[in-house]
Design an enzyme around this catalytic site. Structure first.
Site, mmCIF file in Angstrom:
data_model
loop_
_atom_site.group_PDB
_atom_site.id
_atom_site.type_symbol
_atom_site.label_atom_id
_atom_site.label_comp_id
_atom_site.label_asym_id
_atom_site.label_seq_id
_atom_site.Cartn_x
_atom_site.Cartn_y
_atom_site.Cartn_z
ATOM 1 N N ASP A 163 56.452 32.142 49.979
ATOM 2 C CA ASP A 163 55.534 32.382 48.871
ATOM 3 C C ASP A 163 56.192 32.065 47.531
ATOM 4 O O ASP A 163 57.116 32.752 47.104
ATOM 5 C CB ASP A 163 55.109 33.859 48.945
ATOM 6 C CG ASP A 163 54.038 34.203 47.945
ATOM 7 O OD1 ASP A 163 53.727 33.367 47.081
ATOM 8 O OD2 ASP A 163 53.517 35.332 48.016
ATOM 9 N N GLY A 202 47.216 27.475 45.732
ATOM 10 C CA GLY A 202 46.362 26.311 45.470
ATOM 11 C C GLY A 202 46.684 25.598 44.172
ATOM 12 O O GLY A 202 45.845 24.871 43.641
ATOM 13 N N TRP A 203 47.916 25.795 43.662
ATOM 14 C CA TRP A 203 48.287 25.072 42.439
ATOM 15 C C TRP A 203 49.151 23.864 42.825
ATOM 16 O O TRP A 203 49.698 23.784 43.923
ATOM 17 C CB TRP A 203 49.078 25.986 41.497
ATOM 18 C CG TRP A 203 48.345 27.227 41.125
ATOM 19 C CD1 TRP A 203 47.014 27.340 40.864
ATOM 20 C CD2 TRP A 203 48.898 28.547 40.991
ATOM 21 N NE1 TRP A 203 46.699 28.651 40.565
ATOM 22 C CE2 TRP A 203 47.837 29.407 40.629
ATOM 23 C CE3 TRP A 203 50.178 29.090 41.119
ATOM 24 C CZ2 TRP A 203 48.015 30.774 40.410
ATOM 25 C CZ3 TRP A 203 50.363 30.447 40.891
ATOM 26 C CH2 TRP A 203 49.289 31.278 40.540
ATOM 27 N N ASP A 223 44.600 34.535 45.374
ATOM 28 C CA ASP A 223 44.357 35.557 46.396
ATOM 29 C C ASP A 223 42.866 35.882 46.507
ATOM 30 O O ASP A 223 42.176 35.987 45.501
ATOM 31 C CB ASP A 223 45.074 36.860 46.033
ATOM 32 C CG ASP A 223 46.577 36.705 46.019
ATOM 33 O OD1 ASP A 223 47.072 35.607 45.709
ATOM 34 O OD2 ASP A 223 47.266 37.691 46.307
HETATM 35 C C1 GAL Z 1 51.136 37.152 46.713
HETATM 36 C C2 GAL Z 1 50.378 36.513 47.846
HETATM 37 C C3 GAL Z 1 49.833 37.631 48.710
HETATM 38 C C4 GAL Z 1 50.981 38.497 49.203
HETATM 39 C C5 GAL Z 1 51.824 39.004 48.044
HETATM 40 C C6 GAL Z 1 53.079 39.716 48.499
HETATM 41 O O1 GAL Z 1 51.652 36.179 45.916
HETATM 42 O O2 GAL Z 1 49.348 35.696 47.348
HETATM 43 O O3 GAL Z 1 49.107 37.087 49.782
HETATM 44 O O4 GAL Z 1 51.773 37.756 50.077
HETATM 45 O O5 GAL Z 1 52.205 37.935 47.216
HETATM 46 O O6 GAL Z 1 53.869 40.164 47.463
#
Ligand code: GAL
Length: 439
Positions: A163, A202-203, A223
């Site tokens: 992520d 999606g960026w 999200d």
């Molecule tokens: C966000 C992500 C979420 C979740 C979260 C965890 O950036 O879009 O789906 O994984 O982090 O901290």
């Protein structure tokens, strides 16, 4: 007089100048596309984040696996059980802390859970990110990619959500490509295969380049919130179901076996009660529509709700094997929007056996009558075709005219239609076969 030495030096210069000129005119060499051969159909299962946030532990994971077996989800195809952020021991920068599991939350470690899942025909997923910290502030993988990939593989982990949307929000494409390439390469050197999810909200036009790095799925939007159609973006950030759907229109061509557009986790069953996710929930019909849409576009389908407590309707929605089969169809064709009449939209895709899945969506506030015509909507010259309703689990018969039906507000009706060959005397071959059998 130019001597031999000077002539030679001149030639070398000319050669050097020519190669510089040629190199700057030639397009930059692109690394060859990579593939780990995994996720030939989209990953389907559960993820901890949308209900539990970082409040996760071994007991929740074990109970989740047990519940998915007992309630029929595993047998309907939900095999991934993915830990999201919060399994790590330390909060803070990686330069200050090692990456370890939290022994208070996971006393028997991650490999114990991977074994527990594998013994039951399921898979375990884990989460990290390319920064010093992850989105929830835990230690990330920056500078330790090879070491972390090895550790995940040794634990027997089958899926990694990597992520970057917090640590690399504004990063240029080249840098994004570098961080995902680094982790993808590190995973591919492991003997144990690990599906890679590049989560970047999606960026950076991620759909254009992620598959070439060996990424198996990538989020196409921010999200999801627990809403079907919230006006605007909740908290000026979240996407609802219809936002994600609209975001995917035009991106179909980037997805296929091994590399999928990810519309984010399923909100079915959250009912506005999530401890983590914002949103006021959706109606039963709306959740079902959301599920049908994710199946039609072959998004990964990771349930965010607490599967230990699903009500009967949500469970029936999630375990509709005829709908899951669309998501898992081996051809991996993504449904296209084939008609858009304002609030009434038609999506369709061709399936591996040559039949078509058709979804009629009513985004409006009142029940509507919708018509579907294979000739007009699929440009398929189907003079006779059979229709099966995949929510009613009923064959509706043979048609040689456009199919018309009612669709409730926010409902999606999903059908599988099959062309019937027509014999010389004008009767459909299957009618003839049925009459043969009847005699
Ligand atoms: C966000 C992500 C979420 C979740 C979260 C965890 O950036 O879009 O789906 O994984 O982090 O901290």
């Amino acid at each position: 007089m130019v001597n031999k030495k000077q002539k030679f030096a001149g030639l070398i210069w000319m050669f050097a100048l020519l190669s510089v000129a040629f190199a700057s005119a030639a397009p930059a060499a692109q690394p060859a596309p990579r593939s780990n051969g995994l996720a030939q159909t989209p990953p389907v299962g559960w993820s901890s984040w949308n209900n539990f946030g970082d409040d996760i532990n071994e007991q929740i994971v074990i109970e989740t696996i047990d519940a998915m077996i007992a309630n029929g989800m595993r047998d309907a195809g939900y095999v991934f059980v993915n830990l999201d952020d919060g399994w790590q021991r330390y909060k803070g920068a990686r330069r200050d802390h090692p990456l370890e599991f939290d022994p208070k939350k996971f006393p028997r470690g991650i490999s114990y859970l991977a074994d527990y899942a594998h013994q039951r025909g399921m898979k375990l997923g884990i989460y990290s990110g390319p920064g010093q910290t992850t989105c929830a502030g835990y230690t990330g993988s920056e500078g330790h990619e090879a070491e972390d990939a090895r550790m995940f593989a040794n634990w027997g982990v089958d899926h990694l959500k990597y992520d970057s949307c917090c640590s690399h929000r504004e990063a240029p494409k080249e840098e994004l490509q570098k961080i995902f390439r680094t982790m993808s390469n590190a995973l591919m050197t492991q003997k144990h295969g690990i599906v890679l999810h590049a989560c970047h909200c999606g960026w950076g036009d991620i759909w254009e380049w992620a598959a070439g790095l060996g990424v198996n799925h990538w989020r196409i939007g921010q999200d999801i919130s627990d809403d079907f159609n919230y006006p605007g973006n909740r908290e000026q950030y979240y996407f609802d179901v219809l936002d994600q759907l609209d975001r995917g229109v035009g991106l179909e061509k980037y997805a296929g076996p091994g590399h999928w557009n990810d519309y984010d986790m399923l909100i079915v069953g959250l009912d506005g009660q999530s401890k983590q996710l914002v949103g006021t929930g959706a109606s039963n019909i709306e959740y079902r529509t959301h599920f049908s849409l994710w199946a039609m576009v072959s998004s990964p389908m990771l349930v965010g709700a607490d599967v230990r407590k699903l009500d009967q309707y949500s469970l029936e929605t999630l375990t509709n094997k005829e709908i899951v089969a669309l998501n898992q169809d081996p051809a991996g064709n993504i449904a296209h929007k084939v008609r858009d009449d304002g609030d009434l939209e038609v999506f369709a895709r061709e399936l591996a056996d040559g039949s078509h899945a058709v979804l009629l969506l009513n985004r409006g506030a009142a029940t509507a009558t919708m018509t579907f015509s294979p000739r007009a909507d699929l440009q398929a010259p189907m003079d006779r075709y059979s229709i099966r309703d995949l929510w009613k689990h009923r064959d509706l018969g043979t048609y040689d005219i456009p199919f018309t039906t009612e669709v409730q507000s926010h409902e999606a009706r999903v059908f599988r239609i099959r062309q019937l060959a027509t014999s010389a005397n004008g009767r459909s071959v299957s009618d003839a076969a049925e009459q043969e059998l009847a005699r």
